[in-house]
Design an enzyme around this catalytic site. Structure first.
Site, PDB file in Angstrom:
ATOM      1  N   LYS A  19     -29.456 -44.185  29.215  1.00 16.54           N
ATOM      2  CA  LYS A  19     -30.597 -42.920  29.080  1.00 16.54           C
ATOM      3  C   LYS A  19     -31.353 -43.526  30.283  1.00 16.54           C
ATOM      4  O   LYS A  19     -31.551 -44.429  30.887  1.00 16.54           O
ATOM      5  CB  LYS A  19     -31.218 -43.247  27.889  1.00 16.54           C
ATOM      6  CG  LYS A  19     -32.040 -42.009  27.515  1.00 16.54           C
ATOM      7  CD  LYS A  19     -30.931 -40.709  26.788  1.00 16.54           C
ATOM      8  CE  LYS A  19     -31.665 -39.464  26.301  1.00 16.54           C
ATOM      9  NZ  LYS A  19     -30.643 -38.712  25.800  1.00 16.54           N
ATOM     10  N   ASP A  47     -31.715 -33.538  29.236  1.00 16.59           N
ATOM     11  CA  ASP A  47     -32.589 -33.911  28.071  1.00 16.59           C
ATOM     12  C   ASP A  47     -33.551 -33.166  28.274  1.00 16.59           C
ATOM     13  O   ASP A  47     -33.811 -32.232  28.991  1.00 16.59           O
ATOM     14  CB  ASP A  47     -32.787 -35.418  28.018  1.00 16.59           C
ATOM     15  CG  ASP A  47     -33.028 -36.020  26.460  1.00 16.59           C
ATOM     16  OD1 ASP A  47     -32.195 -35.903  25.605  1.00 16.59           O
ATOM     17  OD2 ASP A  47     -34.341 -35.750  26.273  1.00 16.59           O
TER      18      ASP A  47
END
Length: 601
Positions: free
Chosen positions: A128, A168
């Site tokens: 991430k 995201d």
């Protein structure tokens, strides 16, 4: 130590070592507490310290991102990338641009991503990234300059077979385009598989944009099907109005549900006629305005501004299904109580861990069928995996083919989670089932690959292994210096250029290098000590120094002929404990000649 005591010890260590990182700790706690029955059944996981290893990122990268706004003012943001676990494939996970981004949030998202990616059954590890940059209110030019500055650093750590970021919160098609453009320019290479969520004109996949929302509703449909119901006719409450929320609403309404709410950070709207999804798309994706603009064209709708939560709608309206689609920890215990009182029977976490742990517990205690984020939310990364497949094959699938594959993946995720829950005695607990199903695949991969670079597999740090010289003229052998701390191998060749060096590296891959004196060879990891280097027909063993020699060395003889330090300060001569002299003496013994005699000649 029994399984519970082992898990409690790992959690205590995580809390101690990651102080002031509540989001990360809560994510770890939520997973590990459900794995106690797995550890009881598989004590070998505890013996191999799988939990201690899986909670620690393989690497955490933090960097500064300086950029200029349209007025020429310089700003500095912080960039992050966590490459959490690559046991089952290249690191995979989105980039989030939002003021709330910090190390704790990135680690929590990366940790969740390990199991989410595992559940898809596609070969993707967990990662991430993101930045505390806020794209809201910025011009396209400002966003572009930030993305270019961000990618200038991030590019050092990513690649189609290494780490593949996606979008995201705050990172949509516009940002992915700017990021990929900079990556391509800096590397002078068109590696389309390095990012997913790309535009269709440069390697993107159909259905990728709506994939997370669509996938969530596919999973939800399986939940309802298992209880003998369908989504048709159900009243749905949705939070958020970003990518996930928009396409979850779109798919839910396409299947016959009535969605009555959506929101942004300023407030929320209620439309009892059902949310007009195309209008929301126009406001949020095209005009990039606040959700309150919706009521201007929908007079029956109500807009509620301020700190009130969208879940307050359950005070006055019956709710069947709850879809939190905004951000982490947006639904707490008080919200859960309101929703249960309002009739909620199903909750599916469409965002990343949007419900607090006590809210999840209350839903489950109240008989609400609860779908956890790492399973419900997996549609986006599943479609990213499908995009990677298309990029690798240099082809593009139709929308129907991608959607069909996505639907099948979500059904498998649900079934695997349900099966794992039942196998370990937690029927209908999809939280436990998803954690176990995701964990087992990663844990088994870690066990199969062994404890990489364990101390017992290396030579002692300060031990010097002299060149092993085998049949042939000593003068033909090169001189090696291995610096494990910087994964650097120095190779010094005899006199003329063009000598060919064949060598085996730790993964048994045969490689070749041609070059002249002073050439450097770089590795991703140091070679294992039990490997040898071949020069022509001669086998050479590597020795290393625990110091950090600098500079370029010429000459080649194992006896020390012609070896000298061209960089006086910080060189081999100044390495700790006089190891340079030790090496020369070792070489003298091997050749049967002394350095003094060589000098006299």
């Amino acid at each position: 130590m029994d399984a519970k005591a082992y898990v409690d010890k790992v959690l205590a260590d995580v809390e101690k070592r990651n102080a002031n990182e509540p989001e990360f700790y809560n994510a770890v706690k939520e997973v590990l507490t459900t794995l106690i029955p797995v550890i009881e059944k598989h004590p070998e996981y505890a013996e191999a310290a799988i939990l201690e290893r899986i909670v620690e990122p393989e690497r955490m990268i933090t960097f500064r991102v300086p950029w200029t706004d349209d007025a020429g003012k310089v700003h500095v943001n912080r960039g992050f990338r966590v490459q959490y676990n690559g046991a089952i494939g290249p690191y995979k996970g989105g980039l989030r641009f939002h003021p709330s981004v910090n190390a704790s949030i990135i680690k929590f998202l990366g940790f969740e991503q390990i199991f989410k990616n595992s559940l898809t059954t596609l070969p993707m590890g967990g990662g991430k990234g993101g930045s505390d940059f806020d794209p809201k209110g910025k011009s396209d030019a400002e966003v572009m300059r930030f993305c270019q500055a961000f990618m200038e650093e991030l590019r050092k750590y990513i690649g189609p077979d290494v780490d593949v970021p996606a979008g995201d919160i705050g990172v949509g098609g516009r940002e992915i385009g700017y990021l990929y453009g900079m990556y391509r320019k800096l590397g002078s290479v068109s590696q389309q598989g390095v990012l997913t969520g790309k535009g269709l004109s440069y390697g993107g996949s159909l259905i990728r944009t709506p994939a997370t929302g669509y996938g969530a509703v596919y999973y939800l449909s399986e939940m309802l099907k298992d209880k003998g119901e369908t989504i048709e006719g159900k009243t749905v409450v949705v939070s958020g109005s970003g990518n996930v929320a928009i396409y979850a609403m779109e798919k839910a309404e396409a299947l016959g549900a009535k969605v009555i709410t959506c929101s942004d950070s300023n407030g929320y709207i209620i439309d009892m006629d059902g949310i007009d999804v195309p209008a929301v798309k126009q406001i949020k994706e095209v005009e990039r305005k606040r959700i309150k603009e919706y009521v201007a064209s929908h007079p029956k709708a109500v807009y509620v501004e301020g700190n009130q939560t969208v879940w307050d709608v359950a005070k006055d309206h019956k709710v069947d299904i709850v879809l939190p689609c905004a951000t982490q920890s947006e639904l707490d215990l008080d919200d859960a109580k309101m929703l249960v009182a309002g009739g909620a029977k199903y909750v599916a976490e469409c965002a990343n861990m949007p419900c607090t742990l006590d809210a999840i517990a209350y839903f489950q205690e109240s008989g609400v069928y609860f779908g956890p984020a790492k399973a419900v939310n997996a549609g986006g990364v599943a479609c990213s995996g499908l995009e990677m497949c298309q990029n690798s094959a240099r082809l593009s699938w139709t929308a129907e083919e991608v959607d069909s594959r996505l639907h099948a993946i979500m059904i498998n995720i649900y079934n695997n989670s349900k099966k794992a829950a039942e196998e370990y005695g937690f029927k209908d607990n999809l939280v436990v089932g998803a954690n176990i199903a995701g964990f087992l695949k990663v844990a088994d991969a870690m066990m199969a690959q062994g404890l990489i670079w364990a101390p017992e597999n290396r030579k002692k740090k300060d031990e010097i292994i002299p060149n092993g010289v085998f049949p042939g003229s000593p003068g033909e052998a090169p001189f090696f210096v291995l610096r494990p701390s910087e994964t650097l191998l120095w190779c010094v060749f005899p006199g003329s250029a063009g000598k060919r060096l064949f060598f085996f590296v730790w993964n048994h891959l045969l490689m070749r290098f041609s070059g002249s004196a002073g050439k450097r060879l770089f590795f991703r990891s140091p070679p294992a000590w039990d490997h040898y280097f071949i020069v022509g027909s001669r086998l050479i063993h590597v020795f290393y120094l625990s110091g950090k020699p600098e500079g370029t060395f010429s000459g080649s003889s194992p006896s020390g002929r012609g070896i000298h330090n061209e960089k006086r300060s910080g060189g081999m001569k100044n390495s700790p404990e006089g190891q340079w002299k030790t090496v020369l003496k070792a070489n003298e013994r091997q050749s049967g000649k002394s350095n003094e005699k060589q000098s006299e000649k």
